[in-house]
Design an enzyme around this catalytic site. Structure first.
Site, short mmCIF file in Angstrom:
data_model
loop_
_atom_site.label_atom_id
_atom_site.label_comp_id
_atom_site.label_asym_id
_atom_site.label_seq_id
_atom_site.Cartn_x
_atom_site.Cartn_y
_atom_site.Cartn_z
N GLY A 207 0.82 -1.20 0.00
CA GLY A 207 0.00 0.00 0.00
C GLY A 207 0.85 1.25 0.00
O GLY A 207 1.99 1.25 -0.49
N SER A 208 0.32 2.30 0.55
CA SER A 208 0.98 3.60 0.53
C SER A 208 2.11 3.68 1.55
O SER A 208 2.18 2.88 2.49
CB SER A 208 -0.03 4.71 0.81
N GLY A 212 2.27 2.13 5.29
CA GLY A 212 3.39 1.36 5.83
C GLY A 212 3.92 1.93 7.13
O GLY A 212 4.28 1.19 8.05
N GLU A 229 5.64 -3.35 0.93
CA GLU A 229 5.81 -2.83 -0.43
C GLU A 229 4.95 -1.58 -0.53
O GLU A 229 3.71 -1.66 -0.52
CB GLU A 229 5.39 -3.84 -1.50
N CYS A 263 1.61 -1.01 -9.17
CA CYS A 263 2.71 -0.78 -8.24
C CYS A 263 3.99 -0.41 -8.97
O CYS A 263 4.73 0.46 -8.53
CB CYS A 263 2.95 -2.03 -7.40
#
Length: 461
Positions: A207-208, A212, A229, A263
């Site tokens: 995610g963002s 994170g 990630e 991504c």
């Protein structure tokens, strides 16, 4: 308990609404996972692999239902056929390499001693999956985690809440032990409480960057291992010796597939000055051929973005860049579905851009790309590294030696040559800088889901 709701980007209709799990249900699922995992870890690896193969087969059988379901949830056109081809590739590869990836490491023999390092399951793994590739991002961790002997709790994004149910249905078809896999509808607060309680042993989040950071704060002090990630601003560099047509064809797709919500999608392109004009001309021509519309229409090649909020980020970056002197190349008249307000947003190509603009430095996760002219490798490397992120970097060239040399100087997790926007399951999927930490896929991905346990056994004569 608050409801978790999926609103379709097609027409703002409600696709699904589910109550979030109660505290009692969450605790019960975690306890059941812990019990089931202890037994599952004793099941022979071959049997665990067979169960996961059955899961993959059950999931693939749902493809016809899943493709339009994804379109309704997050807007990807049905023309592109869903995610199950790469889903199958990744899952079957991770299953196939498990015997080698999970075998003990045996150092050089010493007489009178038996020494080896075993790879034991981490325990209970929490997978927090995003909406942009809801099957692919989840399978990266779910299948190898279970093959390695772990239990899995899946928390899927609200935008693709039905995907978690598909995983659950396929796991039932594979006849997994009760409690070993659970799909939980969780709020962000629920997820944070699970992490802060220390109830899971490893968590994987896609995610963002902000997301994170929230995951790290929630897990602080628990020693739960994390795989993160996060954001990206993936660059491409087209050298003077590149195959121009191939570069244009691949980079248009790399920038705009899935409405740019990838991504490792291409968000910025640096082109050698000798090819720049021809590259921009070809890129604009091909981009102009997209058809923006309802993703359930078989002729649509570009669907809406998943949320109005995401679309507004893209529009804001474009406005900012144009105000600072950027030139937009795509004619809005070609894309009447874009009304300038909702989720339907046309693809846009901008030139006369630089790194004072957010467009070239801050992730937008949408169908817009900036193209800059560069004088050669040194300038391209400097600009590619001028980023807070580092997931992939793509180099278009006929010189593999040059690609390797450039790749070693670029701060990134993956270096591509003459391709982009692809995950090879045999290679480590990882990032640097604000893109996160940890690895999924490949043999190294199994190291994230297991713990080293050393055995030093002495024989007395």
């Amino acid at each position: 308990m608050p409801d978790v709701v999926c609103i379709s980007p097609i027409d703002s209709s409600e696709v699904a609404r589910h109550p979030s799990a109660s505290a009692a249900a969450i605790d019960a699922a975690l306890q059941a996972a812990r019990r089931a995992q202890k037994q599952w870890a004793q099941v022979p690896l071959a049997e665990r692999m067979a169960k996961m193969t059955a899961f993959v087969d059950a999931m693939l059988a749902m493809n016809q239902e899943v493709v339009p379901e994804i379109a309704r949830q997050m807007g990807r056109p049905v023309k592109w056929g869903g995610e199950f081809r790469p889903f199958e590739e990744r899952a079957r590869h991770m299953i196939a390499i498990a015997p080698d990836a999970l075998k003990p490491h045996v150092p050089k023999p010493i007489e009178g001693f038996t020494r080896f390092i075993d790879k034991t399951p981490a325990g209970v793994v929490l997978v927090i999956a995003p909406w942009n590739y809801p099957y692919l991002t989840a399978v990266n961790s779910v299948v190898p985690a279970l093959v390695a002997g772990n239990a899995v709790i899946l928390k899927h994004a609200a935008q693709t809440i039905l995907v978690g149910e598909r995983f659950e249905k396929a796991m039932r078809a594979a006849d997994l032990p009760a409690g070993l896999f659970a799909n939980l509808v969780l709020t962000h607060d629920d997820t944070a409480r699970i992490l802060s309680s220390g109830a899971v042993d490893h968590a994987n989040f896609t995610g963002s960057v902000a997301g994170g950071q929230a995951i790290e704060r929630a897990a602080a002090g628990t020693f739960t291992t994390l795989g993160l990630e996060l954001g990206g601003k993936d660059p491409a560099y087209v050298r003077a010796d590149a195959n121009l047509k191939h570069a244009v064809d691949n980079l248009v797709d790399g920038a705009f597939f899935n409405s740019g919500q990838c991504c490792c999608g291409i968000e910025r392109i640096y082109v050698d000055e000798s090819l720049y004009d021809a590259f921009v001309s070809g890129f604009v021509e091909l981009t102009s051929a997209y058809k923006l519309g309802n993703p359930l229409d078989e002729t649509t090649t570009l669907g809406p973005m998943a949320t109005p909020r995401g679309a507004e980020v893209v529009r804001r970056q474009i406005r900012d860049a144009v105000a600072k002197g950027a030139r937009s190349h795509i004619d809005p008249k070609l894309f009447p579905a874009d009304d300038g307000r909702g989720t339907y947003i046309m693809p846009q190509v901008l030139t006369n851009v630089d790194h004072t603009m957010e467009l070239m430095t801050v992730e937008n996760f949408g169908p817009v790309v900036g193209i800059m002219k560069v004088s050669g490798d040194d300038e391209a490397i400097r600009l590619m590294n001028d980023s807070a992120y580092g997931l992939t970097a793509a180099i278009w060239t006929s010189d593999e030696k040059a690609a390797l040399s450039i790749g070693r100087q670029v701060e990134t997790g993956t270096v591509f040559m003459n391709r982009c926007d692809y995950l090879d399951p045999a290679l480590a999927w990882t990032g640097v800088k604000d893109t996160g930490r940890g690895v999924s896929l490949s043999e190294i991905g199994y190291d994230m889901l297991t713990r080293a346990k050393s055995y030093h056994l002495r024989t007395l004569s």
